[in-house]
Design a protein around this motif. Structure first.
Motif, PDB file in Angstrom:
ATOM      1  N   ASN A  42      -8.069  -0.333   3.481  1.00 64.64           N
ATOM      2  CA  ASN A  42      -7.054  -1.308   3.880  1.00 64.64           C
ATOM      3  C   ASN A  42      -7.592  -2.737   3.866  1.00 64.64           C
ATOM      4  O   ASN A  42      -6.822  -3.689   3.714  1.00 64.64           O
ATOM      5  N   VAL A  43      -8.881  -2.898   4.050  1.00 59.96           N
ATOM      6  CA  VAL A  43      -9.485  -4.227   3.962  1.00 59.96           C
ATOM      7  C   VAL A  43      -9.814  -4.574   2.518  1.00 59.96           C
ATOM      8  O   VAL A  43      -9.615  -5.711   2.077  1.00 59.96           O
ATOM      9  N   LEU A  44     -10.304  -3.600   1.756  1.00 56.61           N
ATOM     10  CA  LEU A  44     -10.643  -3.845   0.356  1.00 56.61           C
ATOM     11  C   LEU A  44      -9.415  -4.194  -0.464  1.00 56.61           C
ATOM     12  O   LEU A  44      -9.414  -5.172  -1.218  1.00 56.61           O
ATOM     13  N   ASN A  45      -8.363  -3.434  -0.321  1.00 56.85           N
ATOM     14  CA  ASN A  45      -7.159  -3.633  -1.129  1.00 56.85           C
ATOM     15  C   ASN A  45      -5.928  -3.336  -0.290  1.00 56.85           C
ATOM     16  O   ASN A  45      -5.378  -2.238  -0.330  1.00 56.85           O
ATOM     17  N   PRO A  46      -5.458  -4.303   0.514  1.00 60.28           N
ATOM     18  CA  PRO A  46      -4.278  -4.082   1.365  1.00 60.28           C
ATOM     19  C   PRO A  46      -3.038  -3.781   0.525  1.00 60.28           C
ATOM     20  O   PRO A  46      -2.859  -4.345  -0.558  1.00 60.28           O
ATOM     21  N   ARG A  47      -2.197  -2.914   1.031  1.00 60.16           N
ATOM     22  CA  ARG A  47      -0.964  -2.559   0.339  1.00 60.16           C
ATOM     23  C   ARG A  47       0.223  -2.802   1.271  1.00 60.16           C
ATOM     24  O   ARG A  47       0.122  -2.606   2.480  1.00 60.16           O
ATOM     25  N   TYR A  48       1.340  -3.205   0.677  1.00 64.81           N
ATOM     26  CA  TYR A  48       2.514  -3.577   1.457  1.00 64.81           C
ATOM     27  C   TYR A  48       3.728  -2.808   0.960  1.00 64.81           C
ATOM     28  O   TYR A  48       3.815  -2.439  -0.213  1.00 64.81           O
ATOM     29  N   THR A  49       4.653  -2.585   1.864  1.00 64.83           N
ATOM     30  CA  THR A  49       5.902  -1.905   1.539  1.00 64.83           C
ATOM     31  C   THR A  49       7.061  -2.885   1.721  1.00 64.83           C
ATOM     32  O   THR A  49       6.892  -3.998   2.231  1.00 64.83           O
ATOM     33  N   THR A  50       8.241  -2.451   1.308  1.00 65.14           N
ATOM     34  CA  THR A  50       9.430  -3.295   1.461  1.00 65.14           C
ATOM     35  C   THR A  50       9.700  -3.592   2.932  1.00 65.14           C
ATOM     36  O   THR A  50      10.102  -4.704   3.294  1.00 65.14           O
ATOM     37  N   LYS A  51       9.459  -2.620   3.808  1.00 65.68           N
ATOM     38  CA  LYS A  51       9.655  -2.835   5.240  1.00 65.68           C
ATOM     39  C   LYS A  51       8.702  -3.908   5.779  1.00 65.68           C
ATOM     40  O   LYS A  51       9.076  -4.714   6.630  1.00 65.68           O
ATOM     41  N   ASP A  52       7.475  -3.905   5.263  1.00 68.84           N
ATOM     42  CA  ASP A  52       6.515  -4.926   5.694  1.00 68.84           C
ATOM     43  C   ASP A  52       7.001  -6.318   5.327  1.00 68.84           C
ATOM     44  O   ASP A  52       6.873  -7.271   6.118  1.00 68.84           O
ATOM     45  N   LEU A  53       7.562  -6.466   4.124  1.00 64.55           N
ATOM     46  CA  LEU A  53       8.041  -7.777   3.680  1.00 64.55           C
ATOM     47  C   LEU A  53       9.234  -8.245   4.501  1.00 64.55           C
ATOM     48  O   LEU A  53       9.375  -9.433   4.784  1.00 64.55           O
ATOM     49  N   ILE A  54      10.085  -7.307   4.893  1.00 63.05           N
ATOM     50  CA  ILE A  54      11.235  -7.671   5.728  1.00 63.05           C
ATOM     51  C   ILE A  54      10.764  -8.181   7.086  1.00 63.05           C
ATOM     52  O   ILE A  54      11.283  -9.171   7.613  1.00 63.05           O
ATOM     53  N   LYS A  55       9.766  -7.532   7.661  1.00 62.85           N
ATOM     54  CA  LYS A  55       9.230  -7.974   8.948  1.00 62.85           C
ATOM     55  C   LYS A  55       8.613  -9.367   8.836  1.00 62.85           C
ATOM     56  O   LYS A  55       8.773 -10.203   9.735  1.00 62.85           O
ATOM     57  N   LEU A  56       7.926  -9.635   7.731  1.00 64.66           N
ATOM     58  CA  LEU A  56       7.333 -10.954   7.536  1.00 64.66           C
ATOM     59  C   LEU A  56       8.417 -12.018   7.419  1.00 64.66           C
ATOM     60  O   LEU A  56       8.299 -13.104   7.991  1.00 64.66           O
TER      61      LEU A  56
END
Length: 581
Positions: A176-190
């Motif tokens: 998770n530190v080397l290559n963080p990954r994001y989902t659509t839900k994460d982008l909505i929260k941001l």
């Protein structure tokens, strides 16, 4: 009695020895050393030892590429041939030191300086090449007894020198530190400012996105532009979204785009080990692409860097001269109408004026940011012989685009009028002027509201929705300096080039940059609850907008009044219909 069975690591070691011919011949380490990324490195001419295929440097792709090296194929064969009860998988995991891990630097072997098949030692954090017998990673594992390794490209864990694969859920935090990954839900929260606070290894609280960026030497002017750009929601989401077409491997994104995407993911990562990141890898590519114009070791102009960066990103992302051809144009592009006329001085006017009856050239030009001119500074001090720091409202300098105000440019007069407004409006307040004799900085303070700037009088035709002409401040880049507002430019009597260089580099003439970023609303869930408060100031701080001041590694919550005090150079304004979305 039958003999005890051979342990899995020993069995694997024996098989690796028997089949060592399948790997590449070992190279001898060089006696010459140098420093790269804070580690002692070998001679860069030492041969690269690996049988793995060439992998891209610092790839931010989420697709795991298979490692087709001979030693890994052998390891997979052993894995199937031997019955594995899983008891050896966590033998050395307690030796991992997460405090030593830092994946912000370029993925180069600290001995061979190669970017092919690089592994990270999870005990000391250094990078070495290869995994087979005789490789730099193998030698380090044997010599230092550092056993757990991570392939930076395939994201697989190994124990060396035995060479067996490790799979354990406790290692997911390193990925998770080397290559963080994001989902659509994460982008909505941001987008809705709903992300929660996170904690580092030292239990230090931080807010993802609002963390420090390391100043390697004099790259603070680069850091503020990165903070500015990566806090603009559509730009941020573009680099975080795993479904962005332009970032797919088949589109072959440039190295600049890949490294900026990686930096964006780390800035907004909620699972960092430390509440800071280093832009070293990205800025190395910037220095290369700009042919040395923007360096980490010399102070520069953030406006020039912002202009270069957004134009270069536009081209790298396949943008053309057409509107909305890239995320850059979709976010920042507007249009301005420019009327030009030759200067003719009339006796009855003290200054040249536009004459409607004469020929006039009218062009429509796209823009990515608007340059605003400050009024000239006073030449004298006040009656108390103190310096006068003039102030000017933002509306006064925006009047340049009202279609009536004229400006002289050599033998021509020009008038400007906006014909299309962008979703995010970038303003550049011009503070520096130079000629052959002096370099002058205009210290005038610009007064502006934080919300509700209406630009309807500067645009024609006007949008049907009045919300499309009102903007709220998103970020504000200011200048901190102890330099005099006017200083000698060039050399002259008593001013040698050596003396001028020494004066410019002294701490008394320090020039630094910082940025204020809007970070949503304060937590006001208890504002409607009627209760006695001992400190009224605490109640006020829990209301209204929240602003954060970022200057390299320093991150502080500030009151909105602080935003007005500095010498503003760059501002980003968000259209009202977007800020309320």
């Amino acid at each position: 009695m039958s003999s005890l069975p051979t342990s899995p690591p020993a069995a694997k070691r024996q098989r690796l020895e028997d089949s060592s011919v399948a790997g590449a011949a070992p190279s001898s380490p060089s006696t010459f050393t140098q420093q790269v990324n804070g580690h002692t490195n070998g001679d860069s001419s030492a041969p690269a030892v690996t049988s793995a295929p060439t992998l891209p440097v610092a790839s931010s792709s989420a697709v795991v590429q298979p490692d087709s090296s001979d030693d890994e194929e052998e390891e997979e064969q052993i894995k199937h041939e031997e019955e594995d009860d899983g008891t050896h998988r966590d033998m050395y995991l307690d030796t991992i030191s997460r405090q030593n891990l830092d994946f912000d630097f370029e993925r180069l072997c600290s001995k061979s300086l190669s970017n092919i098949n690089v592994y990270a030692c999870l005990v000391c954090g250094k990078y070495f090449q290869g995994r087979g017998r005789g490789s730099w990673a193998y030698r380090h594992a044997v010599g230092e007894n550092h056993r757990v390794w991570l392939n930076l490209s395939t994201e697989k864990f190994y124990v060396l020198p035995e060479g067996y694969l490790v799979s354990d859920p406790s290692l997911n935090d390193i990925i998770n530190v080397l290559n963080p990954r994001y989902t659509t839900k994460d982008l909505i929260k941001l987008s809705k400012n709903q992300q929660s606070s996170s904690y580092t290894l030292n239990n230090q609280i931080y807010r993802p996105g609002y963390i420090g960026i390391n100043n390697i030497k004099k790259n603070d002017y680069l850091n503020v532009v990165l903070q500015l750009l990566l806090h603009i929601p559509p730009i941020r989401n573009f680099f975080l979204d795993p479904n962005t077409p332009e970032l797919k491997e088949d589109k072959k994104p440039t190295e600049l785009v890949l490294r900026l995407s990686t930096l964006t993911k780390r800035l907004w990562n909620s699972k960092l080990f430390k509440s800071q990141i280093s832009p070293h890898e990205f800025l190395q590519e910037v220095n290369k692409r700009s042919q040395g114009k923007f360096k980490m070791t010399e102070q520069g102009d953030p406006v020039e860097f912002l202009s270069w960066l957004i134009n270069t990103l536009h081209r790298d992302l396949g943008g053309t001269k057409k509107s909305n051809s890239s995320i850059i144009y979709k976010t920042f592009q507007g249009k301005v109408q420019i009327q030009t006329q030759q200067v003719i001085i009339h006796k009855e006017y003290s200054r040249p004026v536009f004459d409607i009856g004469r020929d006039m050239q009218t062009i429509s030009s796209p823009f990515l940011f608007l340059a605003l001119d400050l009024p000239a500074t006073p030449l004298f001090t006040d009656v108390n012989e103190k310096k006068i720091i003039p102030q000017v409202p933002l509306s006064t300098i925006l009047a340049k685009f009202d279609g009536k105000t004229t400006q002289e440019f050599g033998p021509t007069l020009k008038r400007h009028h906006l014909t299309m407004l962008p979703p995010y409006l970038i303003l550049h307040i011009k503070r520096f002027t130079k000629n052959n004799f002096v370099s002058e900085r205009n210290p005038t303070i610009v007064n502006f509201p934080l919300k509700g700037v209406d630009v309807s009088e500067y645009v024609d035709p006007k949008p049907t929705d009045p919300m499309h002409t009102q903007y709220d401040l998103l970020s504000n880049v200011t200048l901190d300096t102890t330099k005099a507002s006017t200083e000698t430019s060039g050399t002259g009597p008593g001013i040698t080039a050596k003396k001028k260089k020494a004066n410019d580099s002294s701490e008394e003439n320090a020039l630094t940059w910082k940025i204020h970023v809007r970070a949503g609303q304060h937590n006001a869930s208890n504002n409607n609850t009627v209760r006695k408060q001992d400190d009224d100031q605490d109640v006020k701080e829990n209301q209204g907008e929240k602003w954060i001041e970022l200057q390299d590694l320093r991150v502080e919550n500030v009151t909105p009044e602080i935003v007005f005090l500095g010498e503003t150079v760059i501002q980003v304004w968000e259209r009202r219909d977007l800020s309320n979305a």
